[in-house]
Design a protein around this motif. Structure first.
Motif, short mmCIF file in Angstrom:
data_model
loop_
_atom_site.label_atom_id
_atom_site.label_comp_id
_atom_site.label_asym_id
_atom_site.label_seq_id
_atom_site.Cartn_x
_atom_site.Cartn_y
_atom_site.Cartn_z
N TYR A 78 0.87 -1.19 0.00
CA TYR A 78 0.00 0.00 0.00
C TYR A 78 0.89 1.23 0.00
O TYR A 78 1.71 1.42 0.91
CB TYR A 78 -0.91 0.01 1.24
N GLN A 79 0.71 2.10 -0.99
CA GLN A 79 1.57 3.29 -1.06
C GLN A 79 1.35 4.22 0.13
O GLN A 79 2.25 4.99 0.47
CB GLN A 79 1.34 4.02 -2.38
N SER A 80 0.18 4.14 0.76
CA SER A 80 -0.07 5.02 1.91
C SER A 80 0.89 4.71 3.07
O SER A 80 1.01 5.51 3.99
CB SER A 80 -1.52 4.88 2.37
N THR A 81 1.56 3.56 3.03
CA THR A 81 2.50 3.22 4.12
C THR A 81 3.93 3.66 3.78
O THR A 81 4.85 3.38 4.53
CB THR A 81 2.53 1.69 4.37
N ARG A 82 4.11 4.31 2.66
CA ARG A 82 5.47 4.50 2.14
C ARG A 82 6.01 5.92 2.28
O ARG A 82 7.10 6.22 1.77
CB ARG A 82 5.48 4.11 0.65
N SER A 83 5.28 6.79 2.97
CA SER A 83 5.69 8.21 3.03
C SER A 83 7.16 8.42 3.44
O SER A 83 7.84 9.25 2.82
CB SER A 83 4.77 8.99 3.97
N PRO A 84 7.66 7.70 4.45
CA PRO A 84 9.06 7.96 4.82
C PRO A 84 10.04 7.72 3.67
O PRO A 84 11.03 8.44 3.52
CB PRO A 84 9.32 6.97 5.97
N TYR A 85 9.76 6.72 2.84
CA TYR A 85 10.65 6.44 1.70
C TYR A 85 10.57 7.56 0.68
O TYR A 85 11.56 7.99 0.11
CB TYR A 85 10.27 5.11 1.03
N TYR A 86 9.34 8.02 0.43
CA TYR A 86 9.16 9.10 -0.54
C TYR A 86 9.86 10.37 -0.04
O TYR A 86 10.53 11.06 -0.80
CB TYR A 86 7.67 9.39 -0.78
N GLU A 87 9.70 10.66 1.26
CA GLU A 87 10.33 11.86 1.83
C GLU A 87 11.85 11.77 1.73
O GLU A 87 12.52 12.75 1.42
CB GLU A 87 9.93 12.06 3.31
N ALA A 88 12.39 10.59 2.00
CA ALA A 88 13.85 10.43 1.96
C ALA A 88 14.36 10.67 0.53
O ALA A 88 15.39 11.33 0.33
CB ALA A 88 14.25 9.03 2.45
N ALA A 89 13.64 10.15 -0.45
CA ALA A 89 14.07 10.35 -1.84
C ALA A 89 13.98 11.82 -2.22
O ALA A 89 14.87 12.36 -2.88
CB ALA A 89 13.22 9.50 -2.77
N LEU A 90 12.91 12.48 -1.79
CA LEU A 90 12.75 13.91 -2.08
C LEU A 90 13.88 14.72 -1.45
O LEU A 90 14.45 15.61 -2.09
CB LEU A 90 11.41 14.42 -1.54
N ALA A 91 14.22 14.38 -0.21
CA ALA A 91 15.28 15.12 0.50
C ALA A 91 16.59 14.98 -0.27
O ALA A 91 17.34 15.95 -0.43
CB ALA A 91 15.42 14.59 1.93
#
Ligand code: GLU
Length: 297
Positions: A78-91
């Motif tokens: 579920y992509q809704s569980t993936r925010s920390p990974y998305y934030e890390a890539a954005l950073a």
């Protein structure tokens, strides 16, 4: 020593409505391509856009797929569980100056054809989007159905959104990160996403992750060239005769549905479909979408 051939495919619905014949056709295409090559098949629920989602829809979609025997080889992601990974890539992209905060409004961008080439907002707003900086290289790839494709992101797309000003992650970011994280080697999906693929390939290059093989399936016309009406196409799969819908989806993929039998049951028909599947018959049913529309948020 050559590495054994390795295939991981996926179906990635957004829980914004019930599955319909178009979604079944895309799901079946990705499943048949994977299984006919002894690969694995995954399901990912792309639930990153709550304003567009309907409560309970992800479960309903999974149940409809299961009704056709379409069961994933691994737990559903579920992509809704993936925010920390998305934030890390954005950073990381921000740190490397590959991405930037942008406060340009839709109206401001409309004045330059909706294509973001540089920031035109006079002041930074608190609700800024994050965009990826594109360059002038033309992205080229070979699609399994549509053949060689080219797109110049700077000309037709512009710097595109990775995180929206309303705080939600953009599809392009999440899909690329999760295809990479799940080790997806082959992306088989509807031709409506053909024009998104160059953006995804560029982002993969910026992130240093592999580019999967892409194969887009034309989804609008019946295999005999007849156009399905929107209501036939969009009707909830759960309200339809399952065998008839499955046969139609298989036929849409250019395959001979006479090998299917109503009295066999879903799992046995799916197995038959895998055994007889011929990827060379996959049709590019419609002209692909135009080169792509810039996203403005
Ligand atoms: N979640 C997207 C959709 O439902 C599909 C994403 C993909 O297959 O790349 O349209």
């Amino acid at each position: 020593m050559t590495r054994p051939f390795h295939y991981r495919g996926r179906f990635a619905p957004s829980p914004t409505g019930p599955l319909h014949l178009g979604s079944l056709t895309a799901a079946l295409a990705s499943y048949l391509m994977a299984k006919s090559q002894h690969g694995q098949w995954l399901i990912r629920i792309e639930d990153i856009d709550p304003p567009r989602e309907i409560a309970g829809m992800a479960d309903k979609q999974l149940q409809s797929l299961a009704g056709f025997g379409l069961l994933p080889d691994e737990p559903v992601l579920y992509q809704s569980t993936r925010s920390p990974y998305y934030e890390a890539a954005l950073a990381k992209l921000l740190r490397e100056d590959k991405a930037f905060f942008c406060s340009c409004s839709r109206t401001q961008l409309a004045e330059q054809d909706g294509i973001h080439r540089r920031c035109v907002a006079a002041t930074a707003s608190e609700r800024a989007a994050i965009r990826l900086r594109v360059d002038h290289r033309t992205i080229a790839f070979t699609d399994g159905v549509y053949g060689r494709q080219y797109q110049n992101l700077a000309d037709v797309i512009g710097d595109f959104v990775l995180k929206r000003a309303d705080g939600y992650f953009a599809y392009q970011l999440a899909v690329v990160l999760d295809d990479a994280a799940q080790g997806v080697t082959h992306v088989v999906r509807g031709a409506d996403l053909l024009s998104s693929t160059p953006r995804q390939i560029f982002l993969q290059q910026q992130l240093g992750v592999p580019t999967p093989v892409y194969c887009h399936i034309g989804l609008v016309r019946d295999s005999d060239g007849r156009k399905l009406s929107k209501s036939q196409w969009a009707a909830d799969l759960d309200d339809q005769d399952r065998f008839a819908a499955f046969s139609l989806a298989y036929r849409h993929l250019g395959q001979d549905d006479r090998i299917l039998q109503r009295n066999l049951g879903a799992a046995a028909n799916l197995e038959q479909a895998v055994q007889h599947f011929d990827a060379s018959l996959l049709p590019a049913l419609t002209a692909p979408e135009p080169a792509g529309s810039p996203d403005v948020d």
